[in-house]
Design a protein around this motif. Structure first.
Motif, PDB file in Angstrom:
ATOM      1  N   HIS A 191       0.824  -1.205   0.000  1.00 23.39           N
ATOM      2  CA  HIS A 191       0.000   0.000   0.000  1.00 23.39           C
ATOM      3  C   HIS A 191       0.859   1.257   0.000  1.00 23.39           C
ATOM      4  CE1 HIS A 191      -3.779  -2.219   1.608  1.00 23.39           C
ATOM      5  NE2 HIS A 191      -3.822  -2.083   0.296  1.00 23.39           N
ATOM      6  N   VAL A 226      -0.001  -7.398 -18.588  1.00 24.19           N
ATOM      7  CA  VAL A 226      -0.535  -6.075 -18.233  1.00 24.19           C
ATOM      8  C   VAL A 226       0.462  -4.977 -18.577  1.00 24.19           C
ATOM      9  CG1 VAL A 226      -2.041  -6.980 -16.430  1.00 24.19           C
ATOM     10  CG2 VAL A 226       0.306  -6.345 -15.855  1.00 24.19           C
ATOM     11  N   TYR A 236       8.771 -10.690  -4.254  1.00 23.48           N
ATOM     12  CA  TYR A 236       8.675  -9.254  -4.004  1.00 23.48           C
ATOM     13  C   TYR A 236      10.042  -8.668  -3.646  1.00 23.48           C
ATOM     14  CZ  TYR A 236       7.481  -4.864  -1.733  1.00 23.48           C
ATOM     15  OH  TYR A 236       7.426  -3.552  -1.373  1.00 23.48           O
ATOM     16  N   SER A 296       0.615 -18.567  -7.994  1.00 26.02           N
ATOM     17  CA  SER A 296       0.327 -17.507  -7.015  1.00 26.02           C
ATOM     18  C   SER A 296       1.162 -16.265  -7.305  1.00 26.02           C
ATOM     19  CB  SER A 296       0.613 -18.017  -5.602  1.00 26.02           C
ATOM     20  OG  SER A 296      -0.121 -19.183  -5.312  1.00 26.02           O
ATOM     21  N   TYR A 341      -0.064 -14.322 -10.519  1.00 24.67           N
ATOM     22  CA  TYR A 341      -1.210 -13.443 -10.291  1.00 24.67           C
ATOM     23  C   TYR A 341      -0.835 -12.262  -9.396  1.00 24.67           C
ATOM     24  CZ  TYR A 341      -4.364 -16.663 -12.624  1.00 24.67           C
ATOM     25  OH  TYR A 341      -4.991 -17.435 -13.569  1.00 24.67           O
ATOM     26  N   PHE A 342       0.080 -12.456  -8.479  1.00 25.75           N
ATOM     27  CA  PHE A 342       0.551 -11.357  -7.640  1.00 25.75           C
ATOM     28  C   PHE A 342       1.268 -10.301  -8.492  1.00 25.75           C
ATOM     29  CE2 PHE A 342       4.319  -9.650  -5.461  1.00 25.75           C
ATOM     30  CZ  PHE A 342       3.712  -8.896  -4.470  1.00 25.75           C
ATOM     31  N   GLU A 358       0.978  -9.807 -11.741  1.00 30.04           N
ATOM     32  CA  GLU A 358      -0.006  -9.164 -12.605  1.00 30.04           C
ATOM     33  C   GLU A 358      -0.801  -8.105 -11.848  1.00 30.04           C
ATOM     34  OE1 GLU A 358      -2.662 -11.850 -14.592  1.00 30.04           O
ATOM     35  OE2 GLU A 358      -1.660 -11.449 -16.495  1.00 30.04           O
ATOM     36  N   THR A 359      -1.137  -8.420 -10.607  1.00 29.41           N
ATOM     37  CA  THR A 359      -1.958  -7.500  -9.812  1.00 29.41           C
ATOM     38  C   THR A 359      -1.207  -6.215  -9.479  1.00 29.41           C
ATOM     39  OG1 THR A 359      -3.176  -9.361  -8.845  1.00 29.41           O
ATOM     40  CG2 THR A 359      -3.275  -7.247  -7.680  1.00 29.41           C
ATOM     41  N   ILE A 360       0.032  -6.356  -9.003  1.00 29.10           N
ATOM     42  CA  ILE A 360       0.744  -5.144  -8.566  1.00 29.10           C
ATOM     43  C   ILE A 360       1.159  -4.281  -9.751  1.00 29.10           C
ATOM     44  CG2 ILE A 360       1.546  -6.249  -6.448  1.00 29.10           C
ATOM     45  CD1 ILE A 360       4.309  -6.522  -7.711  1.00 29.10           C
ATOM     46  N   TYR A 361       1.544  -4.874 -10.872  1.00 33.08           N
ATOM     47  CA  TYR A 361       1.948  -4.063 -12.024  1.00 33.08           C
ATOM     48  C   TYR A 361       0.746  -3.514 -12.776  1.00 33.08           C
ATOM     49  CZ  TYR A 361       6.857  -5.109 -11.435  1.00 33.08           C
ATOM     50  OH  TYR A 361       8.137  -5.178 -10.938  1.00 33.08           O
ATOM     51  N   GLY A 362      -0.413  -4.157 -12.596  1.00 36.24           N
ATOM     52  CA  GLY A 362      -1.626  -3.599 -13.198  1.00 36.24           C
ATOM     53  C   GLY A 362      -2.217  -2.474 -12.381  1.00 36.24           C
ATOM     54  N   SER A 363      -1.665  -2.246 -11.186  1.00 33.37           N
ATOM     55  CA  SER A 363      -2.213  -1.227 -10.276  1.00 33.37           C
ATOM     56  C   SER A 363      -1.401   0.056 -10.262  1.00 33.37           C
ATOM     57  CB  SER A 363      -2.292  -1.797  -8.849  1.00 33.37           C
ATOM     58  OG  SER A 363      -3.067  -2.969  -8.825  1.00 33.37           O
TER      59      SER A 363
END
Length: 647
Positions: free
Chosen positions: A310, A485, A562, A632, A635-636, A638-643
């Motif tokens: 965050h 993404v 990460y 896992s 998808y992690f 993809e999620t953080i770079y798409g945000s």
């Protein structure tokens, strides 16, 4: 936290109890007084050789015609050979000193008995689908320090024993055969619920006694001096030797008793006696302790990751006007143009991930059926058969999942890729299995899979599994390929020099410790079930451990990835797979320790069997855990770079 623990413990108890239920439609057998009860013989087995043999491979008393019972594929692969016998049992009819037969053995015959007795072979019989069991007692300390004795059961009974100073009448180093057995059959009756009697337990007490004939031999009408209705066979009598005999031939008289004992145990609970574990408290507390540690650590990791991410999202999505600040920016955002760049050997990675999907589907579905009670020990061979068939049918997930990743890397030769997915892991398993089977054949063991069964396995592989892999791959290829993404840049970014503690090898090895630690207690019980011939029925605990393993593999791989991306190293594809998959290394190392501390293998072939099969199990564990970690992390990422916002 305490309420969560209570719920988890209650769930474990409930699903464990469910696994003991019988299938709907499996009705008990109600016997009438005097009705014949069939005693079937099964294999001879030993934890010291892991090589089962047919009961009649030794010169026991043989019926006029040996009839084999029909067996499923799982029983054949387990080495079971169920056949008829000469034992005559009638419901509630007590027999004493019943003569089965008299055999005159040559020295060669006695040598076969001696070899099996030295290797501590056990005899397995079946009555009303219940395996023969030997009762034994363990000494425990009560809550106030008083000594208590607990009753437990062990599968089968000993073929014989080696003489020692502690056994009256025996000579040290001489082999003695158990030629007399007392068959204790426990029955339950309830006239209000059913008519007749239901067998709820089958115990065997073996004895060795050198019988003496009273007068001349008159077949089954012969009277024995060593066994009469008033003088039953008991421990301490002169035993029957099968070694150290000077004469060329030796007479052995085989006898048995039949005892019927009324029991309050109901038919639905009759397997509880067999499934009672000697170390149940250790099992409970170890599982709960491991679960507590893993859940606590997982919660901490999740909180750290959420707070850190965050903060990163807020920082990266702010509009920077300071050009100097932009130039000094560091972290995982800088590699957004390289994080989805295809790795080295992408086809191999897709094959491994696809096979991991197949194994995960097999494991999860098997556990669900086991928790529901479909794979209880009462259904011999059911677990082995379920694993085999589910692996075959889950081939469609291997083709679909692997091909989706394959197309993500912009690769097009999906037919060749699908072929490797369909044959790689099954090919390795079948090759090792075939080689080991050849050695077992050489030992003339019933553990050797017949040629017809090998053909059936090949038919399952190439006739069902391979087409299903191609079917799944076809559907995946027909869909639009998934897109990253953040598209890869034209020029790969330079990776800064990494600190020694961020090296790939060290990160991978450290990452595998936690997943293995989450399940090593349950692994011990599973290995004891497989290699020490014990019953395993705690599928409820195993299901919960599987969920914990899944979560642990996902979280540890995400955290390690990460940290890697934060240090601008975007080669995460293979590391994500190997981080969780490295737990298989610890599994194989643990199997070596188990072999050295728990096993007492006496043959080279048996050692090959142990390490050959443990290698295959570790390989499957590597593919499963690696796939969990990889998917896992994918998808992690993809999620953080798409945000985040990028130029």
């Amino acid at each position: 936290m305490m309420n969560t623990w209570k719920q988890m413990a209650l769930l474990a108890l409930l699903v464990s109890c469910v696994s003991g239920f019988y299938l709907p439609g499996v009705a008990p057998r109600d016997y009438l007084y005097g009705e014949s009860v069939e005693l079937k013989v099964n294999k001879l087995d030993s934890v010291h050789t892991q090589l089962p043999y047919d009961f009649y491979s030794l010169p026991f008393c043989t019926p006029p015609k040996i009839e084999e019972s029909s067996e499923n594929l799982g029983e054949v692969l387990s080495g079971d050979r169920i056949e008829n016998s000469m034992y005559k049992i009638s419901v509630k009819v007590i027999e004493s000193c019943k003569i089965l037969c008299r055999k005159i053995y040559t020295k060669e015959d006695l040598k076969h008995f001696e070899e099996k007795i030295k290797e501590e072979y056990r005899i397995n019989w079946i009555v009303d689908n219940l395996p023969a069991a030997t009762r034994f007692y363990t000494q425990e300390f009560g809550a106030e320090g008083e000594i208590e004795y607990s009753t437990h059961y062990e599968k089968g009974f000993a073929l014989g024993f080696m003489g020692s100073e502690n056994i009256p009448g025996s000579v040290t180093g001489i082999a003695y055969v158990n030629n007399h057995v007392r068959l204790n059959l426990y029955y339950h009756e309830d006239s209000a619920s059913f008519n007749g009697f239901r067998i709820v337990s089958f115990e065997v007490e073996p004895f060795s006694v050198k019988h003496e004939v009273d007068g001349n031999w008159k077949e089954h009408h012969t009277k024995l001096l060593t066994c009469t209705p008033l003088r039953k066979v008991a421990a301490g009598m002169v035993p029957q030797p099968v070694s150290g005999i000077s004469s060329e031939k030796e007479e052995v008289i085989w006898t048995y008793d039949v005892q019927w004992v009324k029991s309050d145990v109901k038919w639905a609970s009759r397997w509880d006696l067999y499934l009672k574990m000697t170390d149940s408290q250790i099992h409970w507390f170890s599982i709960i302790n491991s679960t507590a540690i893993v859940l606590f650590l997982s919660a901490m990791l999740a909180m750290i990751m959420m707070r850190t991410l965050h903060r990163d999202f807020r920082r990266y999505n702010e509009i920077e006007d300071d050009e100097e600040a932009k130039r000094e920016e560091t972290g995982w955002k800088l590699v957004h143009g390289d994080v989805f760049r295809a790795p080295q050997y992408p086809t191999l990675l897709c094959v491994l991930v696809g096979t991991g999907y197949q194994l995960l589907g097999m494991a999860l579905t098997t556990l669900i059926f086991a928790v529901l009670g479909f794979l209880s020990p009462a259904n011999r061979g059911a677990l082995m058969l379920a694993l085999l068939l589910l692996f075959v049918f889950m081939g469609v997930f291997a083709g679909y999942g692997g091909t989706r990743l394959y197309r993500f890397f912009k690769l097009t030769d999906w037919i060749k890729f699908t072929f490797w997915t369909a044959v790689s892991f099954p090919g390795v398993c079948f090759s090792i299995f075939f080689v080991l089977n050849m050695f077992v054949w050489g030992e003339k063991s019933t553990g050797a899979v017949p040629f017809g069964t090998l053909v059936a396995l090949l038919v399952l592989w190439f006739g069902i599994s391979v087409p299903l892999v191609y079917l799944g791959s076809y559907f995946a290829f027909k869909r639009d390929p998934p897109q990253p993404v953040k598209p890869p840049s034209l020029i790969p970014r330079h990776i800064p020099e990494q600190a020694w503690y961020l090296s790939s090898l060290l990160s991978i090895l450290i990452g595998g410790i936690l997943p293995f630690g989450a399940c090593f207690v349950e692994i011990f019980f599973i290995m004891s079930s497989v290699w020490l011939h014990q019953f395993y029925y705690m599928f409820g605990f195993l299901f919960i451990v599987f969920i914990i393993l899944f979560i642990t593999c996902a979280e540890i791989t995400i955290v390690m990835c990460y940290f890697q991306l934060c240090h601008e190293d975007y080669h995460w594809w293979w590391r994500a797979f190997l981080t969780a998959g490295s737990s298989a290394i610890y599994l194989f190392l643990y199997s070596i320790m188990y072999f050295c501390t728990k096993m007492e293998i006496v043959k080279t072939v048996s050692t090959m069997l142990f390490f050959g099969y443990m290698f295959l199990i570790s390989l499957g564990f590597f593919l499963m855990t690696g796939t969990i970690g990889f998917v896992s992390t994918f998808y992690f990422v993809e999620t953080i770079y798409g945000s985040i916002k990028t130029d």
